[in-house]
Motif scaffolding. Structure first.
Motif, short mmCIF file in Angstrom:
data_model
loop_
_atom_site.label_atom_id
_atom_site.label_comp_id
_atom_site.label_asym_id
_atom_site.label_seq_id
_atom_site.Cartn_x
_atom_site.Cartn_y
_atom_site.Cartn_z
N GLY A 1 101.98 52.73 63.15
CA GLY A 1 101.61 51.34 62.94
C GLY A 1 102.30 50.33 63.83
O GLY A 1 102.28 49.13 63.52
N VAL A 2 102.88 50.78 64.92
CA VAL A 2 103.63 49.87 65.79
C VAL A 2 102.75 48.74 66.32
O VAL A 2 103.21 47.59 66.44
N PHE A 3 101.50 49.03 66.64
CA PHE A 3 100.62 48.02 67.22
C PHE A 3 99.73 47.35 66.17
O PHE A 3 98.87 46.54 66.52
N GLY A 4 99.92 47.66 64.91
CA GLY A 4 99.12 47.06 63.86
C GLY A 4 97.74 47.71 63.79
O GLY A 4 97.56 48.87 64.17
N GLU A 5 96.78 46.97 63.29
CA GLU A 5 95.40 47.45 63.23
C GLU A 5 94.80 47.41 64.63
O GLU A 5 94.88 46.39 65.32
N ARG B 1 94.50 55.08 85.10
CA ARG B 1 93.64 55.43 83.98
C ARG B 1 93.62 54.30 82.95
O ARG B 1 93.11 54.46 81.85
N HIS B 2 94.20 53.16 83.29
CA HIS B 2 94.34 52.02 82.40
C HIS B 2 95.17 52.37 81.17
O HIS B 2 96.28 51.91 81.02
N ASN B 3 94.64 53.17 80.26
CA ASN B 3 95.33 53.59 79.04
C ASN B 3 95.92 52.39 78.31
O ASN B 3 97.14 52.27 78.14
N LEU B 4 95.06 51.49 77.88
CA LEU B 4 95.49 50.30 77.16
C LEU B 4 94.99 50.37 75.72
O LEU B 4 93.84 50.73 75.47
N ILE B 5 95.88 50.03 74.79
CA ILE B 5 95.49 49.94 73.39
C ILE B 5 96.07 48.66 72.81
O ILE B 5 97.28 48.42 72.90
N GLN B 6 95.21 47.82 72.26
CA GLN B 6 95.60 46.53 71.72
C GLN B 6 95.38 46.51 70.21
O GLN B 6 94.32 46.91 69.72
N GLY B 7 96.40 46.07 69.50
CA GLY B 7 96.30 45.91 68.06
C GLY B 7 96.71 44.54 67.61
O GLY B 7 97.06 43.67 68.43
N THR B 8 96.70 44.34 66.32
CA THR B 8 97.05 43.03 65.78
C THR B 8 98.52 42.70 65.93
O THR B 8 98.91 41.54 65.79
N ASN B 9 99.36 43.70 66.23
CA ASN B 9 100.79 43.45 66.39
C ASN B 9 101.29 43.63 67.82
O ASN B 9 102.46 43.39 68.09
N GLY B 10 100.41 44.04 68.74
CA GLY B 10 100.89 44.21 70.10
C GLY B 10 100.04 45.16 70.90
O GLY B 10 98.94 45.55 70.49
N VAL B 11 100.57 45.53 72.08
CA VAL B 11 99.77 46.25 73.06
C VAL B 11 100.64 47.19 73.88
O VAL B 11 101.81 46.93 74.13
N PHE B 12 100.05 48.33 74.23
CA PHE B 12 100.60 49.21 75.28
C PHE B 12 99.61 49.23 76.42
O PHE B 12 98.39 49.31 76.19
N ALA B 13 100.11 49.19 77.64
CA ALA B 13 99.25 49.31 78.82
C ALA B 13 99.92 50.22 79.83
O ALA B 13 101.15 50.17 80.00
N GLY B 14 99.13 51.05 80.48
CA GLY B 14 99.66 51.97 81.47
C GLY B 14 99.44 51.51 82.89
O GLY B 14 98.68 50.58 83.15
N PHE B 15 100.12 52.17 83.82
CA PHE B 15 99.94 52.00 85.28
C PHE B 15 100.21 50.57 85.74
O PHE B 15 99.32 49.90 86.25
N PRO B 16 101.45 50.09 85.68
CA PRO B 16 102.64 50.77 85.17
C PRO B 16 102.75 50.63 83.66
O PRO B 16 102.14 49.74 83.05
#
Length: 459
Positions: A201-205, A328-343
């Motif tokens: 649940g780090v990134f929320g919903e 490969r982008h590899n981005l996931i956005q949630g209600t509490n935050g986001v991870f993005a790749g490259f870098p």
């Protein structure tokens, strides 16, 4: 039925322009292919095969990608490399020599013609088959593998048409055999860590994801008689869409529990002009060279948008032509935050390490220390030593064999392979219909609603 000789395939590529005339026919065929179909057999979600003390392996295709699998399997315990098949003698010899040098028994070799793999499939001392051939062979070989009583592990993409996807799914259900598309990127360290973070649940919903295969591959056009470019180049003359969607899409799908609580609903797609490959051919080949006679129709950059049943959005991109860094982008956005790749970078509102979500945190070590996936913690060092795209290949193959030997369900099933691969043809259908949305087939036939999300191994 499936005798697709490479020369015939190349001839068919020359008919790409004429094929555009049949776009409406293709769309009509697509419409019927997404309609609900009768169940071919019991669902294979969570399929567990009987435990195997030793997994006996056959390989079809040991060229570029296939040889790397041979190398990795030589480092795995509990496997026997029984047989290999390829139509090119040089790669067969290389694979056999490598296996013998690793102090393993010499495998039986099958070659001679395009259908020699059927002799391998006729054996009763092989449990699984690793399929690493040109794309047009993937679905036919996977189907015949399962029909022969063996589990199929096939390179990406699993299939090239909606109907092929259904055929593979139906065969898996009817035979109760695994058919796993070997999406190795799901086993990268970052992707595994993000999956673990999502589950905690780090990134929320979750709201939105981005996935891509951005990898400049024009140089493969110089591979004329052998290697990947000798056949992959021609797909740029046959289809306009996302030719290779699964590398980025696989991890994002697992984050979002696609086919395990949510599923893809519909897609819309657009492509840029197709300019780069013709320009490259003009620069790198003589004017009368065959590469300069081809008509390249696949847009240099394809962007597709997917809407899920639960309302989430995913952007998927494909670009193997323009001069730009790999991503490969590899981005996931949630209600509490986001991870993005490259870098790699992270921004969270609550639960981070004190940094404002208005700024990217690019120091990954502390995130690894806290959220490294247990699977990577267990074999990550061994994977890095044995290689394979930073270790992800080894982790994938290790995990496959572990599940088979310990009676566990695989992390990816036939429904995943079909859902991720079908983006290829759906993107083309959308483009041919002025980027109108097209509907995803529900390959699970409704079972996605009750399927359990992929768990965290060891957690």
């Amino acid at each position: 039925m499936y005798n697709i000789h490479r020369r015939n395939f190349l001839k068919a590529a020359g008919a790409a322009t004429a094929g555009l005339v049949t776009a409406n026919i293709a769309l009509n065929a697509y419409a019927s292919s997404v309609a609900p179909k009768p169940q071919a057999g019991k669902s294979v979600i969570g399929l567990i095969a009987p435990k195997m003390d030793v997994v006996r392996v056959g390989f079809i295709g040991v060229g570029e990608r296939g040889f790397s699998h041979v190398e990795q399997f030589c480092h795995l315990e509990g496997v026997e490399l029984k047989a290999i098949c390829d139509t090119h003698q040089a790669v067969l010899d290389r694979a056999v020599d490598h296996i013998v040098k690793q102090n393993r028994p010499k495998p039986t070799v099958y070659t001679g013609n395009d259908l020699s793999y059927r002799d391998l499939l006729s054996r009763d001392d092989i449990d699984i088959v690793i399929i690493s051939t040109p794309w047009e062979w993937h679905a036919p070989m996977a189907i015949e593998t399962m029909e022969s009583g063996k589990h199929a592990f096939v390179e990406v993409p699993m299939a090239l048409t909606v109907e092929e996807c259904w055929q593979v799914v139906d065969t898996a259900e009817r035979t109760q055999k695994n058919c796993m598309m070997m999406e190795n990127v799901n086993y990268g360290r970052e992707e595994l860590m993000v999956l673990n973070m999502v589950r905690q649940g780090v990134f929320g919903e979750l709201l939105h994801g981005e996935a891509a295969y951005i990898h400049e591959l024009r140089w493969q056009m110089k591979e004329i008689d052998h290697k990947t470019g000798s056949w992959r180049t021609y797909w740029h003359t046959k289809r306009n869409g996302n030719l290779y969607p699964t590398h980025g899409l696989g991890p994002v799908s697992q984050y979002m529990n696609i086919n395990r609580g949510d599923r893809f609903d519909y897609l819309t797609s657009m492509s840029s002009p197709a300019l780069g490959r013709a320009l490259y051919a003009k620069r790198e080949f003589p004017a009368d060279h065959e590469r300069n006679q081809l008509k390249y129709i696949n847009g240099d950059i394809n962007t597709s948008l997917i809407k899920t049943v639960k309302g989430r959005t995913i952007m998927v991109q494909h670009d193997t032509t323009t001069p730009r860094p790999y991503s490969r982008h590899n981005l996931i956005q949630g209600t509490n935050g986001v991870f993005a790749g490259f870098p790699n970078r992270i921004a969270v509102e609550n639960g981070g390490f004190g940094q404002s979500y208005h700024e990217w945190d690019m120091d990954m070590q502390k995130w690894y220390d806290k959220y490294d996936h247990p699977l990577w913690q267990r074999i990550g060092k061994e994977a890095e030593i044995n290689g394979g795209h930073g270790g992800m290949d080894f982790v994938m193959l290790w995990r496959m064999i572990y599940c088979l030997r310990n009676g566990e369900a695989l992390d990816q099933d036939v429904y995943d392979g079909a859902s991720w691969s079908v983006v290829n043809i759906l993107s083309e259908h959308s483009l041919n219909d002025r980027s109108n949305s097209v509907t995803f087939p529900d390959f699970t036939r409704g079972a996605w609603q009750t399927a359990k999300p992929l768990g965290i191994v060891g957690a």
